[in-house]
Motif scaffolding. Structure first.
Motif, PDB file in Angstrom:
ATOM      1  N   PRO A  68       2.795  23.992  43.229  1.00 23.68           N
ATOM      2  CA  PRO A  68       1.902  25.150  43.267  1.00 23.68           C
ATOM      3  C   PRO A  68       2.482  26.243  44.147  1.00 23.68           C
ATOM      4  CG  PRO A  68       1.075  23.401  44.693  1.00 23.68           C
ATOM      5  CD  PRO A  68       2.305  22.874  44.009  1.00 23.68           C
ATOM      6  N   THR A  70       2.390  27.970  47.135  1.00 25.05           N
ATOM      7  CA  THR A  70       1.736  27.577  48.386  1.00 25.05           C
ATOM      8  C   THR A  70       0.872  28.692  48.962  1.00 25.05           C
ATOM      9  OG1 THR A  70       3.791  28.108  49.549  1.00 25.05           O
ATOM     10  CG2 THR A  70       3.388  25.795  49.035  1.00 25.05           C
ATOM     11  N   GLU A  72      -1.175  30.342  47.294  1.00 29.51           N
ATOM     12  CA  GLU A  72      -2.457  30.253  46.594  1.00 29.51           C
ATOM     13  C   GLU A  72      -3.301  29.053  47.033  1.00 29.51           C
ATOM     14  OE1 GLU A  72      -2.160  30.490  42.354  1.00 29.51           O
ATOM     15  OE2 GLU A  72      -0.807  32.202  42.437  1.00 29.51           O
ATOM     16  N   ILE A  73      -2.741  28.188  47.841  1.00 30.24           N
ATOM     17  CA  ILE A  73      -3.485  27.004  48.270  1.00 30.24           C
ATOM     18  C   ILE A  73      -4.398  27.393  49.431  1.00 30.24           C
ATOM     19  CG2 ILE A  73      -3.342  24.666  49.207  1.00 30.24           C
ATOM     20  CD1 ILE A  73      -0.696  24.348  47.780  1.00 30.24           C
ATOM     21  N   VAL A  76      -7.228  22.276  50.789  1.00 32.94           N
ATOM     22  CA  VAL A  76      -6.538  21.032  50.445  1.00 32.94           C
ATOM     23  C   VAL A  76      -7.022  20.529  49.089  1.00 32.94           C
ATOM     24  CG1 VAL A  76      -6.240  18.613  51.110  1.00 32.94           C
ATOM     25  CG2 VAL A  76      -6.087  20.408  52.842  1.00 32.94           C
ATOM     26  N   LYS A  78      -8.254  22.222  46.569  1.00 35.76           N
ATOM     27  CA  LYS A  78      -7.704  23.039  45.487  1.00 35.76           C
ATOM     28  C   LYS A  78      -6.228  22.708  45.252  1.00 35.76           C
ATOM     29  CE  LYS A  78      -7.000  27.650  43.735  1.00 35.76           C
ATOM     30  NZ  LYS A  78      -6.819  29.045  43.988  1.00 35.76           N
ATOM     31  N   GLY A  79      -5.476  22.507  46.311  1.00 40.17           N
ATOM     32  CA  GLY A  79      -4.058  22.166  46.182  1.00 40.17           C
ATOM     33  C   GLY A  79      -3.844  20.831  45.484  1.00 40.17           C
ATOM     34  N   GLU A  82      -4.854  21.162  41.773  1.00 38.45           N
ATOM     35  CA  GLU A  82      -3.819  21.866  41.009  1.00 38.45           C
ATOM     36  C   GLU A  82      -2.631  20.950  40.726  1.00 38.45           C
ATOM     37  OE1 GLU A  82      -2.254  25.282  39.111  1.00 38.45           O
ATOM     38  OE2 GLU A  82      -4.259  24.959  39.941  1.00 38.45           O
ATOM     39  N   LEU A  83      -2.194  20.236  41.729  1.00 42.96           N
ATOM     40  CA  LEU A  83      -1.101  19.280  41.588  1.00 42.96           C
ATOM     41  C   LEU A  83      -1.455  18.212  40.560  1.00 42.96           C
ATOM     42  CD1 LEU A  83       1.536  17.857  42.688  1.00 42.96           C
ATOM     43  CD2 LEU A  83       0.002  16.707  44.292  1.00 42.96           C
ATOM     44  N   LEU A 128       0.848  18.807  52.172  1.00 40.58           N
ATOM     45  CA  LEU A 128      -0.537  19.017  51.748  1.00 40.58           C
ATOM     46  C   LEU A 128      -1.431  17.872  52.215  1.00 40.58           C
ATOM     47  CD1 LEU A 128      -2.471  20.829  50.086  1.00 40.58           C
ATOM     48  CD2 LEU A 128      -1.805  19.491  48.070  1.00 40.58           C
TER      49      LEU A 128
END
Length: 186
Positions: A68, A70, A72-73, A76, A78-79, A82-83, A128
């Motif tokens: 992602p 980073t 935009e993260i 945690v 959301k990150g 997305e992953l 993350l």
């Protein structure tokens, strides 16, 4: 049109997934790729070198797809979401490559590669997860165990979709919610 090296790589990927590493002799790869012995050995000195080349290229492709931005993260959750979504999407869209990575991960060849180099590529996952633990969002535990747990969910979702077809957005959200509830600190 594929060049000879690409033809060898593609043929080998398909053969390894279908027959395994030991069930795929170099002679079969050479014949299937439609190249000469000299051409094969010009690009790859051994079958192990070919296997490692496919692995590294596939991991790099996966990394480029799932990493992602980073910036935009913002959280945690959301990150990780997305992953999780991107990895499942990649695995579902690249069935052969996903199966190759699974085959490689359970083979003795994985111990011959420089794990540290591959690990560095995926350092953002560790960062993350560390952030989630430090912010007391994620249950504190060994990062290797936490990573394996999350990857188990990703792997299961990919395998499910390869077998039964793509899940709806609601089903995907429910599955991520289950994963999230299993790692979040209450």
């Amino acid at each position: 049109m594929m060049n000879k090296k690409q033809a060898i790589l593609q043929t080998a990927l398909e053969a390894f997934v279908e027959y395994g590493f030991h069930g795929t002799p170099i002679t079969k790869l050479i014949a299937s790729a439609g190249v000469s012995n000299g051409t094969f050995f010009h690009y790859f000195k051994t079958k192990e070198e070919l296997i490692a080349s496919i692995y590294v290229a596939t991991k790099e492709e996966l990394y480029e797809f799932i990493v992602p931005d980073t910036a935009e993260i913002v959280s945690v959750k959301k990150g990780i979401r997305e992953l999780w979504y991107k990895w499942i999407q990649w695995g579902s869209e690249h069935e052969q490559k996903f199966k190759f990575l699974e085959l490689f991960a359970s083979s003795p060849f994985i111990h011959r590669l420089h794990k540290e180099e591959m690990k560095r590529q995926f350092a953002f996952i560790e960062q993350l997860l560390n952030r989630g633990i430090q912010e007391e969002v994620i249950v504190p535990m060994k990062l290797t165990l936490l990573s394996e747990h999350i990857y188990g969910s990703i792997r299961g979702m990919i395998m499910y979709q390869q077998k039964y077809g793509k899940l709806s957005e609601d089903e995907m959200q429910h599955m991520f919610h289950l994963l999230w509830r299993s790692i979040v600190q209450f």
